[in-house]
Structures are given as C-alpha cells and as structure tokens.
Design a protein around this motif. Structure first.
Motif, PDB file in Angstrom:
ATOM      1  N   GLY A 199       0.973  -1.265   0.070  1.00 28.99           N
ATOM      2  CA  GLY A 199      -0.016   0.203   0.011  1.00 28.99           C
ATOM      3  C   GLY A 199       0.652   1.378  -0.043  1.00 28.99           C
ATOM      4  O   GLY A 199       1.998   1.191   0.561  1.00 28.99           O
ATOM      5  N   LYS A 214       0.380   5.699   0.572  1.00 23.84           N
ATOM      6  CA  LYS A 214      -0.639   6.749   1.027  1.00 23.84           C
ATOM      7  C   LYS A 214       0.024   8.072   0.552  1.00 23.84           C
ATOM      8  O   LYS A 214       1.266   8.378   0.818  1.00 23.84           O
ATOM      9  CB  LYS A 214      -0.978   6.645   2.260  1.00 23.84           C
ATOM     10  N   SER A 261      -5.503  13.354   1.027  1.00 25.78           N
ATOM     11  CA  SER A 261      -4.854  12.224   0.723  1.00 25.78           C
ATOM     12  C   SER A 261      -5.613  11.174  -0.219  1.00 25.78           C
ATOM     13  O   SER A 261      -6.751  11.327  -0.317  1.00 25.78           O
ATOM     14  CB  SER A 261      -4.520  11.650   2.036  1.00 25.78           C
ATOM     15  N   THR A 284      -5.027   6.792  -1.067  1.00 30.40           N
ATOM     16  CA  THR A 284      -4.284   5.421  -0.753  1.00 30.40           C
ATOM     17  C   THR A 284      -4.592   4.641  -2.077  1.00 30.40           C
ATOM     18  O   THR A 284      -5.691   4.564  -2.841  1.00 30.40           O
ATOM     19  CB  THR A 284      -4.956   4.876   0.533  1.00 30.40           C
ATOM     20  N   LYS A 285      -3.598   3.705  -2.259  1.00 29.96           N
ATOM     21  CA  LYS A 285      -3.754   2.763  -3.263  1.00 29.96           C
ATOM     22  C   LYS A 285      -3.053   1.420  -2.868  1.00 29.96           C
ATOM     23  O   LYS A 285      -1.868   1.426  -2.410  1.00 29.96           O
ATOM     24  CB  LYS A 285      -2.987   3.004  -4.542  1.00 29.96           C
ATOM     25  N   ASN A 286      -3.759   0.237  -3.081  1.00 29.46           N
ATOM     26  CA  ASN A 286      -2.943  -1.008  -2.586  1.00 29.46           C
ATOM     27  C   ASN A 286      -2.884  -1.889  -4.027  1.00 29.46           C
ATOM     28  O   ASN A 286      -4.045  -1.922  -4.975  1.00 29.46           O
ATOM     29  CB  ASN A 286      -3.884  -1.937  -1.631  1.00 29.46           C
TER      30      ASN A 286
END
Length: 659
Positions: free
Chosen positions: A23, A25, A35, A37-39
């Motif tokens: 992940g 952020k 903000s 986020t990406k997983n």
C-alpha cells in the motif's frame, strides 16, 4: 530510496508466498486530510534454478584425470537450499551412452562434481556430459539442466576454462566479457605472460579483428586471457560460439575451451505520446506516456528512460521511470528552430538489459514571455521558486533537474546575446536547486548522467559563478561514487565525460583564477599555478599548503583538491566493470581530459601511456609531459606487487590556456 515515490525491497526480503498487499498513501504536505491511498496484491514465486557447468566445451588429455563441476549451480532464492545432481554422458550427436576404454558403462555420481580417471576414454572421443540440478524445497520440484562437450586429445595440454556471463542471454547493447583461465597439467596456475593465447569465433558469423583495438569489434586484443566484445557488436537473437586456445610459449601441447553465448532480443513496437502537444518552456507540465511494447514474457518487467533529443543529435534523459509507463508533470526545455520543435523519446529496457530503439514524439515548446519590466534573471528566479522548488517539495527530482537544465539553457542564451544581462544571482539559485535535487534522487546511471548534463549547462559561464555557486557544484560532484566503493553505481562514459566537463568549467571560475594569480604572481592570470593546483594539489609543488597561502588562496586549494578527488571518482567509476587489458577509456572534456586503464602489473612494465600535449596555437599550452613511462618496478620486484595484480592507472590532461 531517497526518492519517496519509490519502494525498493531488497532481494529475499519477502518470503515466497502471498498474496501480499503493498500500500501507498499520498498526502498534500501541510494538509494531511487531502490524501489518497492505493493497494496492490503481490505474489512472490520461486526463482528458476541455475545449473552451471564450469569450463564449457573443452579439450581433456586422455592420460590425465579431469573433473566436471556443477558446484556453481544455485537456487537464487536461498544459498542454503540443498540441491540434487544427476549426471549423464552420451557420445556427441548420438543418443548412445558413453563407455570407458573397456566398453564398461560409466557410474555417474550424485554429487556436484564428477571426476573421470586418467585413461578412461580413447583419443578422439567427443563426449557430451550433462547435469540436471533439482530441488524440492518448498514442496514444488524445480529443475535446470546444462551440458558440456569434452574432446579427448593426446599429449599433455593445459586445462583451459571460459567463464561466461551469468545471464541466460546477454544484451548486445552492452559489452560482453568472457573470462579465460589456464591451468597447467600439474594443476598449478600458468601466468598469462607465459602463454600463447588466441581467441576465435566458431559460430555466429562474427569476424574478430586480429590487429589492434581500432577495429571496434573487441575491446581487448585476441591474445589476452580475457575477451571483451564491444557494445552494439553482437546481433540480437543470435547464438555465438567462442573458442580460446592456449599453449606454453616455450613449446608444448595446446588446449582449448569453447563457450556458447546467446544474445537477447530487445523490446520493440512501443509508442510514446506527449500531452499536451504544445506548451511553454518549463511553465507547461507535460505528461509522457509509453505503451504497446512487445518482449519475451520471461524478460519482463521493462524499465523506461524518457528524454529529449538535443540540437546536436544526442539524447538528454529527463526521467528514469523504473517500471512506470507515464512520467507526469514534467517541464521541458525550449524547442529548436523557428517552429520550437522538440523531439521527446523513450527507450525500453528488459530484465536482461536489452534496450529498444527509441520511440519518439514531437511537441512544440515555445520560449517564455517575460513579464513587463521583468529581467531574465528575475524570470529564472521566479520559475525556480514556482516550478523547481515545487518539484523538489513533491519529491520529483527528475522534474526539478529537467527544469534547472531548461532554465540554465535559457539563461545562457540570453546572457550570450546581451552581455549586459546580469545572471549571477539566477545562476546561484539554479546551482542550489540542482544540489537540492541531487539529495533526493535515487542514484542510477541514468539519473547520474541527467545531473551531470544539467550541471554542465548551469556552469557554462564560469565567470558568473559566485563563491556559493562554486561550492554547491563542487558538492554536487560528490554524488559520483567514491573511488574505494566496490558496490556503487557504475559511471557510464557519457556521465563521466559530463562530470569532467563540469570540473573543466569550475577550474575556470574567477575566484580560483584570482587566488592562483595571488599564489603565482607571474602576471599570466595564474593559469600555470591553477593547473598545478588541480593536477598536483597542495600549493602546486606537491608539498601541501604553503605557509603564506591563506584566505582566498587556501580556499582555492581546497576547491582544487576537491576537484582532484572527483577526477579520481570518475576514473574509478568508469573502470569499475573493466578487465585487465581492456581498451583504455579516453575522455576529452574541454580543458580537461582523462585516460584511464586497468592492466596487470607485469604488463605495465615499460609501457608508455600516450597523452596529447601538443602545444598548438588553437589549444594553448598544457601542463605535463608528452608521455608517462611506467618502469619495470611493477613487474614484481622491490615493490612487492604480484604480476597478476590488476592496477588502475589514470592520466589527467589540463590545458593551461584553453582557447
């Protein structure tokens, strides 16, 4: 990594298995509520085993035992993984199992080596030995195979071995190194100087140059123990068979070894799109996107180098994107000609180092329009704050470096067209920006080249460099890997020559010239003293700082010593991958030149390293002798240096009065 956009996991850091969740952020500095986020899911699989057979195809004496070794085979995932070995032997070209001179079947071992006693085979036999390496670690069985052909000969030849690159296929764009070794019949090493050696090509259609290194095919002579094929000589997707023969100079039987090298094919078919298709130098953020590359799946992933073509036809990298196919918000330099056309490019490189031909895209990048009453220097400083500092704050060092380079080009052009333009403050601002960018840059050969090319542009007019600007650039040169760092970034020829040109610019800085004149007092602008400071350090006599050298003089000496260290870093960096006897690296960077070579100590005896010091009227005088003769003390006498010791030698040429 220094670049916070990049997560680098060391090899073996993540156990086999998964899926793992990686992940990231991203938040706006000072506004954590803004903000995203990406997983992504990641599964770690086991690597293929590597089956190695030392020696390759070679000759073996019928009257002497010989050993086949697969001890270098390994599991890349773990050095402690137990490996199983299954050996075989068949007559070359046939499926008939080997037998000994009595017709009895062989008894292959299950160990990493197989030793065949003397008089096991008849002279003239061609035997194909194979090994299958396997492992059941982790519950899944993996295997790898390799083979060598042994030709049984009469007499008592030396045992010849060739070590090929570890990669299954090599990249033609890179130099190829084949390392030979020769062992005497009694098992002792034979010194290279006592052997008649000859390299040849049996298959692949490559014609080797039997003369000097001027042919451009090899970077070593064919009678040396190692063979280096120059970059861009081998053809993609081709199999080559190289042979090394060796015989004692005093007479005796000759032995040989063969090595098969398969070249990799590069990625192809990719495209590049730049958006928008027009804009203003530095002010317009451009996105560069590449897609549609085709390559063998086992050669993935690809990495990309984005850049722009220069007016002279060369290439200037602007981003080393790792695996990202898009470089966003990138400032570009002004285009060329009446239409302000700029050609952007991308080069894709696969896992084995094979690089594609560039994919290109033309855009229009117009010069800026200055505000009412705004000076060139004020504009550059304004863009430095608006664009460069924003890129540094958002951890985009390549964008910052690209903007600095573009602004410096603009500053140089305006200063050249109007000598009354004051560029001192703006140039100091750009040197500080470049130093800031270097401190957050993930070091690679591409980013190192990008920094050095930008530094050339920033220091182009050395007389306008302030004391602080000189200090910043001298500190920037410390990104070059230290001379004693074994695992640092290799310095490419282009990056090394660019770094030398930066130093050439700096040694012409006004403060260095003034201090040298104070120390010299000859009225010639301190040119000779300046060259001695840079070449020898200390006060120009090699005795360190003079007692009466203080203030500006002492500072100039410190700067000169710093530049001398940087020259040493360049020499060490470009020689990092070299083998003894390889073609010397010769760089010409304005008033500063460098010749660097790696050679065996005994080969340096009575060798003249030629340096161009012709005092022509158009080039000015030079400090230094016409050549340097290394006497035979290196051959292994009082100095205690072994004849097999590899020594690095570099010679610096500095013009006293560059025109």
């Amino acid at each position: 990594a220094a670049d916070q956009r990049v997560l680098r996991l060391p090899a073996l850091a993540v156990p086999v298995g998964g899926p793992y969740t990686i992940g990231v952020k991203v938040e706006v500095v000072g506004s954590p509520s803004l903000s995203a986020t990406k997983n992504v899911a990641m599964t770690v699989t086991r690597s293929k085993l590597s089956a190695r057979l030392s020696g390759g195809n070679r000759a073996a004496s019928a009257s002497r035992a010989f050993t086949l070794s697969s001890a270098l085979s390994k599991d890349p995932d773990s050095a402690s993984t137990p490996l199983n070995f299954a050996w075989s032997c068949k007559l070359d070209g046939l499926s008939v199992p080997c037998t000994d001179v009595s017709g009895e079947a062989l008894a292959p071992p299950t160990t990493a080596t197989w030793t065949l006693p003397a008089f096991t085979f008849t002279v003239g036999s061609r035997l194909k030995f194979g090994v299958t390496v396997s492992s059941a670690a982790g519950g899944d069985t993996r295997t790898a195979t390799n083979s060598s052909i042994i030709v049984i000969v009469a007499g008592n030849p030396p045992e010849v071995d060739i070590v090929v690159p570890l990669a299954e296929r090599i990249a033609p764009r890179q130099r190829t190194v084949l390392r030979g070794s020769v062992v005497a019949p009694d098992g002792s090493d034979i010194d290279e100087a006592a052997l008649a050696l000859q390299w040849s090509v049996l298959r692949g259609g490559l014609v080797l140059d039997t003369g000097a290194l001027s042919g451009g095919v090899t970077d070593t002579l064919l009678n040396r123990i190692n063979l280096v094929i120059a970059a861009n000589v081998l053809h993609p997707g081709t199999q080559y068979t190289f042979q090394l023969t060796a015989a004692p100079l005093g007479g005796g039987d000759s032995g040989f070894a063969e090595a098969v090298v398969l070249t990799n094919s590069p990625p192809f078919g990719g495209t590049l799109v730049v958006s928008p298709t027009s804009g203003t130098m530095v002010e317009t953020p451009f996105d560069l996107t590449t897609a549609a590359w085709v390559d063998d799946p086992v050669d993935l992933p690809l990495v990309y180098e984005f850049g722009v073509s220069s007016t002279g036809g060369g290439r200037r990298p602007i981003a080393d994107s790792l695996q990202a196919t898009t470089v966003s918000r990138t400032p570009l330099p002004e285009g060329h000609g009446a239409g302000s056309t700029l050609v952007a490019y991308v080069i894709a490189t696969d896992l084995l180092g094979a690089a594609s031909a560039p994919a290109e895209f033309s855009v229009t990048v117009s010069p800026p329009t200055l505000g009412a009453g705004e000076s060139v220097s004020a504009y550059v400083q304004r863009q430095s704050e608006a664009v460069v500092q924003d890129a540094i704050a958002s951890k985009r060092p390549e964008a910052a470096t690209s903007a600095v380079s573009a602004l410096a080009e603009f500053l140089n052009a305006e200063g050249a067209s109007d000598p009354d333009v004051d560029v001192t403050e703006a140039r100091e601002e750009l040197t500080a920006d470049l130093l800031d960018a270097s401190e957050i840059t993930f070091q690679s050969p591409t980013t190192l080249l990008q920094l050095m090319l930008a530094a050339i542009t920033v220091t182009d007019d050395a007389e306008t460099l302030t004391e602080q600007a000189v200090d910043d650039v001298a500190q920037l040169l410390q990104v070059l890997p230290p001379a004693d760092e074994d695992d640092g970034v290799t310095v490419s020829f282009d990056a090394g020559e660019a770094a030398l040109r930066v130093m050439s610019n700096l040694q012409a800085a006004e403060e260095l010239a003034a201090a040298a004149e104070d120390a010299d007092g000859s009225g010639n602008g301190g040119r000779r003293m300046r060259s001695r400071m840079l070449l020898r350090g200390g006060n120009g006599s090699g005795r360190g700082l003079a007692t009466d050298c203080d203030g500006a003089c002492e500072r100039a000496l410190e700067l000169a010593n710093s530049l001398r260290e940087s020259v040493g870093r360049v020499a060490a960096g470009v020689l990092k991958p070299a083998v003894p006897g390889e073609r010397p690296v010769a760089m010409d960077a304005g008033s500063l030149g460098l010749v660097a070579a790696r050679e065996r100590s005994d080969r340096l005896a009575d060798v003249h390293i030629e340096v161009d010091v012709d005092p022509g009227a158009t080039r000015g005088g030079r400090e230094g002798p016409a050549f340097i003769a290394i006497d035979d003390g290196f051959a292994g006498g009082a100095d205690g240096v072994s004849g097999r010791t590899a020594l690095d030698v570099h010679v610096v040429r500095l013009e006293i009065n560059p025109s």
